[in-house]
Scaffold this active site. Sequence first.
Site, PDB file in Angstrom:
ATOM      1  N   TYR B 144       0.847  -1.027  -0.080  1.00  0.00           N
ATOM      2  CA  TYR B 144       0.027   0.026  -0.101  1.00  0.00           C
ATOM      3  C   TYR B 144       0.877   1.333   0.089  1.00  0.00           C
ATOM      4  O   TYR B 144       0.432   2.327  -0.630  1.00  0.00           O
ATOM      5  CB  TYR B 144      -0.880   0.133   1.180  1.00  0.00           C
ATOM      6  CG  TYR B 144      -2.153  -0.768   1.047  1.00  0.00           C
ATOM      7  CD1 TYR B 144      -2.269  -1.920   1.014  1.00  0.00           C
ATOM      8  CD2 TYR B 144      -3.415  -0.066   1.194  1.00  0.00           C
ATOM      9  CE1 TYR B 144      -3.233  -2.839   0.833  1.00  0.00           C
ATOM     10  CE2 TYR B 144      -4.517  -0.779   1.068  1.00  0.00           C
ATOM     11  CZ  TYR B 144      -4.752  -2.113   0.890  1.00  0.00           C
ATOM     12  OH  TYR B 144      -5.787  -2.728   0.718  1.00  0.00           O
ATOM     13  N   LYS B 189       2.853 -15.454   1.919  1.00  0.00           N
ATOM     14  CA  LYS B 189       2.979 -16.331   0.636  1.00  0.00           C
ATOM     15  C   LYS B 189       4.529 -16.820   0.577  1.00  0.00           C
ATOM     16  O   LYS B 189       5.265 -16.164  -0.268  1.00  0.00           O
ATOM     17  CB  LYS B 189       2.628 -15.608  -0.640  1.00  0.00           C
ATOM     18  CG  LYS B 189       2.475 -16.296  -1.985  1.00  0.00           C
ATOM     19  CD  LYS B 189       1.531 -17.188  -2.261  1.00  0.00           C
ATOM     20  CE  LYS B 189       2.080 -18.240  -3.387  1.00  0.00           C
ATOM     21  NZ  LYS B 189       0.955 -19.198  -3.650  1.00  0.00           N
ATOM     22  N   ASP B 221      -3.359 -18.368  -0.484  1.00  0.00           N
ATOM     23  CA  ASP B 221      -4.310 -19.266  -1.302  1.00  0.00           C
ATOM     24  C   ASP B 221      -4.872 -19.969  -0.487  1.00  0.00           C
ATOM     25  O   ASP B 221      -6.052 -20.392  -0.667  1.00  0.00           O
ATOM     26  CB  ASP B 221      -3.719 -19.612  -2.524  1.00  0.00           C
ATOM     27  CG  ASP B 221      -2.311 -20.465  -2.387  1.00  0.00           C
ATOM     28  OD1 ASP B 221      -1.668 -19.982  -1.263  1.00  0.00           O
ATOM     29  OD2 ASP B 221      -2.001 -21.375  -3.347  1.00  0.00           O
ATOM     30  N   ASP B 245      -6.614  -7.161   3.386  1.00  0.00           N
ATOM     31  CA  ASP B 245      -7.657  -6.324   2.965  1.00  0.00           C
ATOM     32  C   ASP B 245      -8.705  -7.807   2.220  1.00  0.00           C
ATOM     33  O   ASP B 245      -9.922  -7.545   2.342  1.00  0.00           O
ATOM     34  CB  ASP B 245      -7.177  -5.735   1.766  1.00  0.00           C
ATOM     35  CG  ASP B 245      -8.158  -4.975   0.814  1.00  0.00           C
ATOM     36  OD1 ASP B 245      -9.000  -4.317   1.606  1.00  0.00           O
ATOM     37  OD2 ASP B 245      -8.101  -4.826  -0.311  1.00  0.00           O
ATOM     38  N   ASP B 249     -12.530  -8.965   4.025  1.00  0.00           N
ATOM     39  CA  ASP B 249     -13.663  -9.218   3.263  1.00  0.00           C
ATOM     40  C   ASP B 249     -14.347 -10.476   2.930  1.00  0.00           C
ATOM     41  O   ASP B 249     -15.392 -10.611   2.882  1.00  0.00           O
ATOM     42  CB  ASP B 249     -13.661  -8.226   2.092  1.00  0.00           C
ATOM     43  CG  ASP B 249     -13.809  -6.829   1.969  1.00  0.00           C
ATOM     44  OD1 ASP B 249     -13.812  -6.387   3.391  1.00  0.00           O
ATOM     45  OD2 ASP B 249     -13.789  -6.130   1.177  1.00  0.00           O
TER      46      ASP B 249
END
Lengths: 352, 352
Positions: B144, B189, B221, B245, B249
């Site tokens: 970000y 990851k 994943d 993020d 959600d």
Amino acid sequence: TKHYNVAVLAGDGIGPEVMAEAIKVLNVVADQFQFGLTLTPALVGGAAIDATGEPLPADTLALCKQSDAILFGSVGGPKWTGLAPDKQPERGSLLPLRKTFDLFCNLRPGHIYPAFADLSPLHPRVSSLGMDVLCVRELTGGIYFGEKGRSDNDAFDTQRYSVAEISRIARVAFAAAQKRSKKVTSIDKANVLQTSILWRETVEQIAKEFPDVTLEHMYIDNAAMQLIRSPQQFDVLLCDNLFGDILSDEIAAIAGSLGLLPSASLNGSGFGLYEPAGGSAPDIAGKGIANPIAQILSAALMLRYSFGEEDAAQAIEQAVQHCLEQHIVTRDINPKSTYGTAAVGAAIVATL
Amino acid sequence: TKHYNVAVLAGDGIGPEVMAEAIKVLNVVADQFQFGLTLTPALVGGAAIDATGEPLPADTLALCKQSDAILFGSVGGPKWTGLAPDKQPERGSLLPLRKTFDLFCNLRPGHIYPAFADLSPLHPRVSSLGMDVLCVRELTGGIYFGEKGRSDNDAFDTQRYSVAEISRIARVAFAAAQKRSKKVTSIDKANVLQTSILWRETVEQIAKEFPDVTLEHMYIDNAAMQLIRSPQQFDVLLCDNLFGDILSDEIAAIAGSLGLLPSASLNGSGFGLYEPAGGSAPDIAGKGIANPIAQILSAALMLRYSFGEEDAAQAIEQAVQHCLEQHIVTRDINPKSTYGTAAVGAAIVATL
Ligand SMILES: CC(C)[C@H](C(=O)O)[C@@H](O)C(=O)O
Ligand SMILES: CC(C)[C@H](C(=O)O)[C@@H](O)C(=O)O
């Protein structure tokens, strides 16, 4: 007559047993549709580490280079999790194969079939509406392959995308949508990332070449949400490497049937690597109960995309469909089933 | 007596109407628990763009700096989607607020309550097992805020994390887990990203300070998949900015009740921004049917984390729980309900 050379990389866990069924199926359709096939096995993943110290030995890579396609099983297992990241079976084999052969395009279909809607972990009010998505994932760029590094106190990774990289994967997505429901949902985080802004702009440009296809953009966080709330809204999902990694696995979870999901990783000249979406499932390896269908459907995708043998591909897909309808399935699909890996493979062969 | 100054940034869409109910609730508990409150409204988001041209006007920022906490509504809507990314309501207000106040820690609880399991889009065989997760997201670092740029032909973003940044968010996650089910699942990851390898190593170090908490690592994943297959396996999820993020959600979608989910964004000295997990929902704005509960619960989190008014926070949470049990809910929770925003707010006030 045509002849195709296939590098067969069965790998670890359930890889060898499901690959054995795919090989039987391939040999049958080669006979039926009159093409020649040379299937040459080679070591990969943990099995290759045990034998040679490397997850992708030079001999294996050389074989792949002489072949027309790679049929890949699955790699990895608890035995090798302690290794350094780039020595690990999955990453140490898949990432160099993708880069060496410029396999920039990963295709992962995901379905909720009405007859099997109950496999999905979604509520019947959602799963009964079905799902038929194709995830088109960029596979050789982005944060996977950008400059990276670390010191004692920090680390960094770079995500980089060029217009050319975005354009070629976007074209694949639009062309695929033209043969489907004519809708592309492009995934990005354009409210935060410069690469996403470029992604969005470039996809808009490519969309002009496909006026019959509808394009929408969706933020990755919203997409992760929408896939669960109403997966039936999607047709083709166009994703960068990282977002595609995440969403294709989310789609697989929603389908609820990892054992049925194939995938194809392609370059621009017909070469491809074909593998089941699921992993090596070490917990059930060697028990003869693994589902061979994802591996068999991966072989069908190989016939379609790398060899242009559309009829043979469809014959396999129809035989699989027939067995599903006859409830000839392994117990991941129906816990009460008594069919094992070989029985399902044999039923598909018999149907053919 | 204690006195707290709150910057009230209601924003766009349903923001003002749900904020009105939260304000009523706050005034009641201030009376009951005997603390002083000054609630000062200011413009933010699209409303601020319309009035001043900026999504976060200097006056608003100045008010926030003089306040003890920010109660945030929601921002954005179709009117402003054409603006350049950094001028847009969401990004143009939230990112600078996070950076200015060093709000490095985002807390997003997600629940499937047994009594409301049917709200979840998951199959009853999954949702009946419940879900009670807390997503702890790093909010001021990573891709970000790393160096980014673009030329005509390409663009890049940089993800960078330091040991210090990872350590402080990890400590929050472990401390939270100590008060919950004592399990942290750290998301990364690490098979691809250097920042993830550093993340994993650093989290391992911090774990030693919390010997009663179990730590596991999971690839992003796989986490996107596991949350759908068996959300009940998770307690605290520890995520970097981007993965948090996406997963927060995804968790909200799984809970199925965006209208009930608050969030807190905190710095190291008790200052925080509190906002509902859902968006500005322009489609239902002004109709008096929006669910005020997420906003009210966000106010409760403010009382807890920024003001240490634990009793008042719990009183609000219990009043909300009571109304839910009495089925005094808006129609996002029960389509047959006739209660609107104000009626639900009034019922919570009455319960208090
Ligand atoms: C093993 C890993 C590097 C790989 C990826 O992230 O691409 C895998 O998750 C996949 O999706 O094929
Ligand atoms: C608006 C956007 C920049 C923001 C984010 O990505 O952090 C939002 O999605 C959120 O999660 O608060």
